[in-house]
Design a protein around this motif. Structure first.
Motif, PDB file in Angstrom:
ATOM      1  N   ASP C 569       0.837  -1.209   0.000  1.00 61.52           N
ATOM      2  CA  ASP C 569       0.000   0.000   0.000  1.00 61.52           C
ATOM      3  C   ASP C 569       0.867   1.251   0.000  1.00 61.52           C
ATOM      4  N   SER C 570       1.852   1.257   0.889  1.00 60.30           N
ATOM      5  CA  SER C 570       2.610   2.489   1.006  1.00 60.30           C
ATOM      6  C   SER C 570       3.433   2.723  -0.257  1.00 60.30           C
ATOM      7  N   MET C 571       3.924   1.657  -0.842  1.00 62.56           N
ATOM      8  CA  MET C 571       4.684   1.826  -2.077  1.00 62.56           C
ATOM      9  C   MET C 571       3.773   2.355  -3.183  1.00 62.56           C
ATOM     10  N   LEU C 572       2.611   1.698  -3.350  1.00 58.62           N
ATOM     11  CA  LEU C 572       1.745   2.069  -4.468  1.00 58.62           C
ATOM     12  C   LEU C 572       1.176   3.470  -4.292  1.00 58.62           C
ATOM     13  N   SER C 573       0.954   3.867  -3.021  1.00 60.49           N
ATOM     14  CA  SER C 573       0.417   5.211  -2.882  1.00 60.49           C
ATOM     15  C   SER C 573       1.521   6.262  -2.995  1.00 60.49           C
ATOM     16  N   ALA C 574       2.758   5.825  -2.732  1.00 58.43           N
ATOM     17  CA  ALA C 574       3.854   6.788  -2.877  1.00 58.43           C
ATOM     18  C   ALA C 574       4.208   7.016  -4.351  1.00 58.43           C
ATOM     19  N   ALA C 575       3.943   6.005  -5.192  1.00 54.08           N
ATOM     20  CA  ALA C 575       4.305   6.160  -6.605  1.00 54.08           C
ATOM     21  C   ALA C 575       3.198   6.914  -7.325  1.00 54.08           C
ATOM     22  N   PRO C 576       3.548   7.982  -7.968  1.00 57.29           N
ATOM     23  CA  PRO C 576       2.511   8.759  -8.663  1.00 57.29           C
ATOM     24  C   PRO C 576       1.862   7.972  -9.804  1.00 57.29           C
ATOM     25  N   HIS C 577       2.666   7.180 -10.513  1.00 49.72           N
ATOM     26  CA  HIS C 577       2.091   6.436 -11.641  1.00 49.72           C
ATOM     27  C   HIS C 577       2.312   4.942 -11.466  1.00 49.72           C
ATOM     28  N   VAL C 578       1.234   4.230 -11.539  1.00 53.48           N
ATOM     29  CA  VAL C 578       1.350   2.774 -11.437  1.00 53.48           C
ATOM     30  C   VAL C 578       0.741   2.159 -12.695  1.00 53.48           C
ATOM     31  N   ILE C 579       1.556   1.429 -13.412  1.00 57.76           N
ATOM     32  CA  ILE C 579       1.078   0.785 -14.642  1.00 57.76           C
ATOM     33  C   ILE C 579       1.181  -0.726 -14.426  1.00 57.76           C
TER      34      ILE C 579
END
Ligand SMILES: Cc1cc2nc3c(=O)[nH]c(=O)nc-3n(C[C@H](O)[C@H](O)[C@H](O)COP(=O)(O)O)c2cc1C
Ligand code: SF4
Ligand code: FES
Lengths: 154, 429, 875
Positions: C569-579
């Motif tokens: 969660d913290s990684m994905l919310s920290a990354a502005p773009h997730v593909i």
């Protein structure tokens, strides 16, 4: 559930073989002797007792002629339908029994007294026609002999 | 019926049908053969040789040389353990009722035979494989075995000789195929009694994978007498090359159906006419199956054949179990063939195609013929099926056995079959 | 070899084999049913009859069963003799008596062994006029259908299921012409290899129930050679499609790998491909979008820089490599969880230094002493469990050889062997489905599994480090003795215990015993992903946390299954773009800005590396009528035109992967100028693929990536092993056609088997003994060591989306041995991942202080095991 007596008898027989599963047929016979037939529950209980699968026990049970997988009456009338008896007028014996008991092969009288089954040669060819009722052999049958024989089984 | 010859197998039997118990058996000279073997220090090979010399041929139907069979059992120190002896007491061949007599009336003879045979093949454990319907035999055998154990004849260290034999009675779940020696092995292992592939043969890979000999009850019963009185004496009992006496029987519409111990090689006619008293009044002889359901019909022209393995083989039939089933002229040969085929179809173990499939078909053809629905092509179909059941074509000898009566009936009673078809009915009904 | 005369002409046959084997190997069309190369001969059906002659003067001969007669030197037989021809016709007539006239509605129709043999034998007219016997069919669960009226009593099913696969709930009932093959009562077949009944049964008694739901004839399917994606063993499959949906999986024979058999997860797990939840077009911020728009977005986002890529153990080498190339080597992460990555690296290191190549599954079958450390094979690497089950026959087979019983004479061999079994030792935290054939089992915490392994190594070779304070040396000595006495000893271990010491212990044993070593990974390309990317997941998380990356491209990987949810969660919310590229929605795709519809194995080409280290190619089965395409196609630069370009680039960069190009012929491969057709010839002459719409055909799609064509047009010849889309040859429409593709029946395929081993054995055993031996496990008061418990049905992410498999999946549970709990009781398991309410199962063999927790089931995703946790009765 197998009774203590059944288990003890099975174990006695099991002592005669080097492998536990080898006693399977004896176990089926023992249970049948006590209960008249081998129900699904009995198959399961025997399987469990011998460490076999229900399927494997049933596979064996259904192979053998003398193991009954359906309920039978208090007495089982097994009529020899093999060749010497057939020559000696087996048809008459069969017909008489059908009429007397009012049942066909594989059926049980409504009072659950008799089940009638055909059986292969009883080794009584010199006194044909023959039948077995439970553990007793009856030979040189004719309608009178059949009637008096059946009297004994209540 | 008495004759001027020895009747080693039946001479001790009580005429009232009661059992010869241990005491009576010993008084009549029983348990001397095993004593002789153990006390005179005969070796297993010597016993085997004696039996081989006696020319004893298996009484279970196939007539295989007993001593020869025993000699196939591996011996010595490095062999797999244990070795088993099995007495084939399944007797389910229709028309056969000989082993029953031996077991019901003189069970110790069988036990002693098993002890001697067991010694000869160096067996550690023996089983008597008894068919379930033989309840009286079961009781009497169980009693006799218990007696033998009580007297330490069975069990460890028999007669202090160091030889041990455990003997158990197994009662079958009931199925003709259990009588085949390899089907029997599977049955004793608690499995479905499908026959086994051969090779490997039971003397090398038998019960529970160990060396095993299977012999018929009557065969085993001969053994003590051969040891007691010698191979030559035994051979001399027979009238022809196949030695010994044999239990011969007759059933069907004869005057005195029954079972007699007679010299091997007694002719069919003697048995039929002298011992069985000929045909009942009002019926005529048409043919007979000489030794149970799985033998070829013999007819009038064969009546002077000696009943022994070699002579009947030569005549295109088999002696089988030696208990003949007689067909008379008031009985329909097609119906009889149907009855026999019904038996074999029903008792097929269901393993190989020509048997499970072909027998069922043949039975249905014969039934429809007997019920008046026979078709012109039916006899060809039947004849073709019997070829499908030839020895080697099937997995075991059940179907070849089933072929014999059908094949010979088609030969000797061809007109009767034709009449069923052309008249659309059974002429005897 | 023996010279055998068949109808007076000499042929060379394998003298160790029977005449049926020899005749079929020579290409004779000799019909048979009960015989099977993997099951041997029993002589039940009597279909393979031939005439045998004593010598050249014997004019009479006698009928024998070819399968029951040795191919001995100088044997003379006839197949064509009229009497034996009539006999065979009589047999097939007998088999067909009761067989229903239901070929048009039978799932086996058109690929039925019985049909083939009936035609081959020339039986065409039914003379039987009586009633047929009928049976009641059973419901055998969601995978296998039962239609007993079609049975021909060949006994193959029970021989396979019981004798070969060890199942106990299928057997023969009754007798004569009424033998019933089934269970004691209706119910799911318990054996994990039940699906093979579909191919073992020569007719339509046992058929594929999943196929039944969307049935098409064999000749109407389009096939391609494929590799199973449901575990790391890489079983070869052929997959069939029609109208854009995948219809079924069948076994693709590979002598070295799966032979004739697959597991049920592999055979029936395919239905995830057809899921209506599949992504079939790109989704941008929750909205479907066009391919062009997706590409534009992808390019723009990447152009902004600071991109990392997370690969996947379930994506192909090519897709992982394409992602790595896109983001740059330093920005690529393998997608493996940390612990797993570490274990795999350890395994690879050991294998690279090993003087023996890891055994293939076939070689495993031939091993005569097996020691399993920490693996529940049936649930983790199922097909290997089936191989190990055969290995226990090796040692008893020696006795059989001494008795001079031919090894193909199945019942003879079994009668002689009885219950004898060769050495198999299983050391694992809890019971496994192979215990029934094990010589001994030992249940211990992972560290103690390792310690026993180290002790075995020491017992074998005193220079291997001894285990301090180890007191169960009897078992260690016994195992060491068995391995030492064996001709082909084998050690099996893997990542299941999630314990490095276990793997090292296995290496020590293998070295000390001079044994083969087999390591098991979990997923279809775990090994491949680890070869392409070294850095594990936590490093990717770190990169984002450190603000190093603002775009994360995630390849076919639900991170929530691999790491603590809080971390993901913290990684994905920290990354502005997730593909994210994936097949099916999951928690990770939920967090994506852009989801690209990634092709499954069915819509893609690619290569997997199995845990044996074997690179194997799978091919696109069909071209989807939507935006789905292989992940590498989404990610590759334009300069790579086709698969061969990807492979070329990959081998340039990874010399160790150069051999991957040899896994299958390149796209330019042709046989006499022709491609290999994906569809069988339609003997009906009805060639329109889209008959349901229009008989004027559209042009079939081009396939630039492989030598396979999307049509029935192409070479009539047999293609190389890696390119076999289906088994068919004239007269052989059933799967038994595989006979005609083998050099010798049951042997390698003509031209060699598919796949290339990547790790060549080292010249010397360069692996020193590991000496770091963990201390004995000590239960912690109040806390449990949670270890993973895998389920064949459920622990694999993709197959769980197949309805049949999902139905068989167990409910998540925790297994312990403790009097504090009772079977079925609800408990709360609390660990770093959170609190989970589960039912308890009591496993008396589990050591105190250890609890086994269902692994991979969706509701327990994110629990990283092993872990310490509390277990308390639920309030
Ligand atoms: C279907 C079938 C049934 C048989 N039934 C019997 C039987 O009931 N009793 C018997 O002794 N032999 C029977 N046999 C013969 C046995 O296979 C075997 O040959 C015999 O027991 C060997 O004993 P022997 O050599 O003493 O005759 C049968 C054979 C077949 C094929
Ligand atoms: S079910 Fe199939 S495999 Fe089994 S015996 Fe019948 S036809 Fe043969
Ligand atoms: S294949 Fe030879 S008998 Fe069945």
């Amino acid at each position: 559930m197998l009774t203590a007596e059944e288990i003890q008898e099975i174990e006695t027989e099991a002592g005669h073989y080097p492998k536990r599963e080898a006693v399977c047929i004896d176990a089926l016979r023992i249970v049948q002797r006590h209960r008249g037939w081998v129900s699904d529950d009995s198959v399961h209980d025997i399987a469990e007792h011998l460490g076999m699968s229900d399927t494997d026990v049933d596979s064996i049970a259904t192979f053998y002629n003398l193991i009954f997988r359906k309920p039978v009456g208090r007495h089982v009338v097994m009529v020899c339908d093999s060749v010497s008896c057939w020559i000696m007028d087996y048809d008459r014996v069969k017909k008489h029994l059908h009429e007397r008991l009012g049942i066909e092969y594989g059926q049980t009288t409504s009072d659950e007294r008799f089940t009638m089954l055909p059986i292969v040669c009883l080794g009584c060819c010199d006194h044909a026609p023959a039948m077995m009722v439970d553990r007793d052999l009856h030979s040189d049958l004719d309608p009178q002999k059949i009637d008096s024989a059946l009297e004994k089984y209540k | 019926m008495t004759g001027n010859f020895d009747k080693p197998l039946t001479e001790r039997m009580h005429s009232d049908g009661s059992v010869v118990d241990l005491q009576a058996y010993e008084q009549a000279g029983g348990y001397q053969a095993i004593r002789k073997v153990l006390r005179t220090g005969m070796t297993p090979m010597e016993v085997t040789e004696e039996v081989k010399n006696s020319n004893l041929r298996g009484r279970g139907g196939a007539g295989f040389q007993t001593g020869l069979k025993w000699s196939f059992v591996p011996r010595g120190k490095d062999i797999p353990n244990p070795t088993y002896l099995i007495v084939n007491a399944d007797e389910m061949e229709p028309g056969t009722f000989k082993d029953r007599l031996l077991m019901e009336r003189d069970p110790h003879q069988l036990i002693e035979g098993a002890m001697v045979a067991g010694f000869a093949i160096e067996a550690d454990i023996g089983y008597i494989f008894l068919r379930g319907e033989y309840t009286l035999a079961a009781e009497r055998l169980a009693r006799a075995i218990a007696e033998a154990y009580e007297h330490h004849y069975l069990g460890e260290n028999v007669f202090g000789s160091g030889y041990s034999l455990e003997l158990h009675l197994h009662i079958s779940g009931g199925r003709y195929i259990c009588g085949d020696e390899t089907g029997l092995l599977n049955a004793l292992e608690g499995k479905r009694a499908n026959p086994r592939s051969k090779p490997p043969f039971p003397p090398s890979v038998g019960l529970f994978g160990k060396p095993t000999v299977v012999n018929n009850v009557e065969t085993i019963c001969c053994v003590p007498h051969i040891i007691n009185r010698g191979a030559e004496w035994f051979k001399g009992l027979g009238r022809t090359r196949d030695g010994g006496t044999k239990l011969f029987g007759a059933s069907g519409k004869v005057k005195r159906p029954g079972l007699w111990e007679l010299p091997m090689g007694t002719t069919v006619r003697e048995i039929l006419e002298e011992y069985a008293g000929g045909m009942r009044d009002g019926v005529k002889f048409r043919g007979l199956l000489p030794g149970g359901a799985s033998t070829d019909f013999l007819v009038e022209e064969h009546l002077d054949l000696p009943m022994d393995f070699s002579s009947l083989d030569k005549a295109g039939s088999r002696m089988g179990t030696g208990t003949m089933i007689v067909l008379d002229d008031q009985t329909c040969p097609v119906g009889m063939t149907w009855n026999l085929t019904h038996f074999f179809a029903q008792e097929s173990c269901g393993f190989c195609t020509p048997c499970w499939s072909g027998l069922g078909w043949a039975e249905r053809i014969l039934k429809s013929m007997e019920e008046g629905h026979g078709q012109p092509g039916d006899l060809d179909k039947l004849a073709f099926q019997t070829k499908m059941w030839a020895p080697g074509h099937t997995y075991c000898a059940l179907a070849p056995g089933a072929a014999e009566p059908v094949q010979s009936a088609l030969k000797y009673f061809h007109d009767d079959f034709e009449r069923h078809i052309s008249e659309h009915r059974c002429p005897w009904r | 070899m023996a010279t055998v005369f068949v109808d007076d002409r000499p042929y060379e046959m394998n003298a160790e084999q029977n005449l049926l084997h020899g005749c079929l190997s020579q290409g004779f069309k000799l019909p048979y049913f009960c015989w099977h190369p993997a099951l041997g001969s029993v002589g039940a059906c009597r279909q393979c009859a031939v005439k045998q002659y004593k010598d050249e003067h014997d004019a009479h001969g006698r009928i024998v069963m070819a399968c029951m007669t040795p191919a001995s030197e100088g044997a003379r037989i006839s197949i064509a003799d009229p009497e034996v021809v009539a006999f065979r016709a009589g047999i097939i007539e007998g088999l067909m008596l009761n067989h229903p006239h239901d070929c048009p509605v039978c799932d086996e129709g058109g690929e039925c062994h019985l049909q083939d043999m009936t035609v081959m034998t020339g039986h065409d007219y039914r003379r039987y006029e009586f009633d047929k016997r009928t049976f009641r069919n059973q419901n055998l669960g969601p995978l296998v259908n039962h239609e007993m009226n079609r049975c021909i009593q060949c006994y193959r099913c029970v021989r396979y299921y019981r004798d070969y696969a060890g199942g106990e709930d299928l057997n023969a009932f009754a007798s004569r012409d009424r033998v019933f093959f089934g269970r004691h009562e209706d119910g799911v077949l318990e054996n994990e290899f039940s699906g093979n009944l579909v191919e073992i049964c020569p007719t339509g008694v046992f058929t594929d129930k999943t196929l039944k739901h969307h049935y098409v004839r064999k000749w109407d399917q389009q096939f391609a050679p494929s590799i199973c994606v449901h575990c790391a063993l890489g079983c070869n499959t052929d997959a069939g499609e029609r109208y854009g949906s995948l219809r079924r999986i069948v076994n693709r024979y590979n002598h070295e790998v799966n032979g004739y058999f697959l597991c049920d997860r592999g055979r029936f797990g395919y239905e995830f491909v057809n899921s209506d939840k599949r992504f079939r077009q790109p989704v941008l911020r929750g909205q479907p979008t066009s391919v062009a728009a997706a590409h534009r977005y992808l390019e723009e986002t990447i152009a902004k820089g600071r991109v990392i890529g997370i690969g996947s153990p379930r994506a192909s080498l090519e897709s992982n490599f394409a992602l790595r190339s896109l983001v740059g080597a330093d920005q690529f992460y393998s997608g493996l969880a940390d612990q797993e990555a570490k274990l795999i690296r350890q395994m690879l290191e050991i294998l690279r230094r090993s003087p023996v190549r890891t055994p293939t599954l076939r070689e495993i079958e031939e091993c005569d002493a097996v020691f399993i450390l920490g693996e529940d094979l049936t649930n983790v690497a199922p097909r290997m469990a089936l191989a190990v089950r055969q290995s226990v026959r090796q040692q008893p087979m020696e006795t059989v050889k001494k008795l001079k019983i031919p090894l193909w004479l199945d019942f003879g061999v079994r009668d002689a062997m009885q219950d004898a079994k060769g050495p198999l030792y299983i050391v694992a935290p809890y019971r496994t489905r192979l215990d029934d054939v094990a010589t001994a089992t030992f249940h211990a915490a992972p560290d103690d599994v390792a310690r026993l392994g180290f002790a075995v190594a020491h017992a074998l070779d005193s220079t291997a480090p001894a285990v301090a304070g180890f007191d169960d040396s009897t078992l260690a000595g016994e195992i060491a003795g068995a391995l030492k006495a064996a001709k082909k000893p084998l050690v099996i271990s893997g990542t299941s215990c999630a314990n490095e010491a276990v793997i090292r212990a296995a290496a020590n044993v293998a070295k000390a015993a001079n044994a083969a070593l087999s390591f098991i990974a979990l997923e279809c390309n775990t090994v491949g992903a680890a070869l392409i990317g070294e850095s594990p997941l936590s490093a990717a998380f770190q990169a984002v946390r450190d603000g190093y990356a603002d775009t994360v491209i995630i390849l076919e990987n639900d991170l929530y299954r691999r790491a603590l949810h809080a971390e993901v969660d913290s990684m994905l919310s920290a990354a502005p773009h997730v593909i994210v590229l994936d097949h099916l929605p999951n928690r990770t795709t939920e967090k994506a800005e852009l989801v690209l519809p990634a092709g499954t194995f069915a819509e893609s080409d690619g290569t997997f590396v199995s845990s044996e280290g074997r690179a194997q190619r799978f091919f696109q089965i069909f071209t989807p009528q939507n935006d789905v395409s292989a992940s590498w196609c989404w990610l590759k630069p334009d300069r790579w035109r086709d698969l061969d370009d990807v492979l070329a680039a990959m081998s340039a960069e990874f010399p160790e992967l150069a051999a991957v190009r040899e896994a299958a012929p390149s796209a330019s491969f042709r046989i006499a100028g022709a491609k290999v057709p994906r569809s069988p010839h339609r003997e009906s002459g009805r060639t329109a693929v889209l008959v349901n719409i229009n008989v004027s055909e559209p042009k079939p799609p081009e396939d630039p990536d492989s030598p396979l064509s999307f049509s029935m047009e192409g070479t009539p010849d047999q293609p190389p092993a890696a390119l076999i889309p289906f088994f068919w040859s004239p007269s052989w429409n059933s799967i038994q056609a595989v006979n005609t593709y083998q050099k010798e029946i049951g042997g390698p395929l003509r031209g060699g088997d598919a796949g290339v081993p990547l790790f060549e054995p080292a010249a010397l055993n360069g692996q020193p003994y590991f000496s770091a031996i963990p201390p004995a496990f000590r239960p912690r008061g109040g806390e449990w060591l949670l270890v993973p418990m895998y389920h064949i049905f459920g622990s694999d992410e993709l197959s769980l989306a197949a309805p049949g498999i999902a139905q068989l999946s167990p409910k998540p549970h925790v297994a312990v041995n403790s009097s504090d709990f009772a079977e079925g009781m609800e408990v709360e398991v609390t660990c770093a991942a959170g609190m989970f309410r589960l039912p308890v199962r009591i496993y008396p063999e589990i050591p105190p202080g250890v609890a086994a927790l269902s692994a991979g089931l969706p509701s327990l995703a994110g629990i990283v095991l092993p872990a310490w946790g509390k277990i308390e009765r639920a309030r």
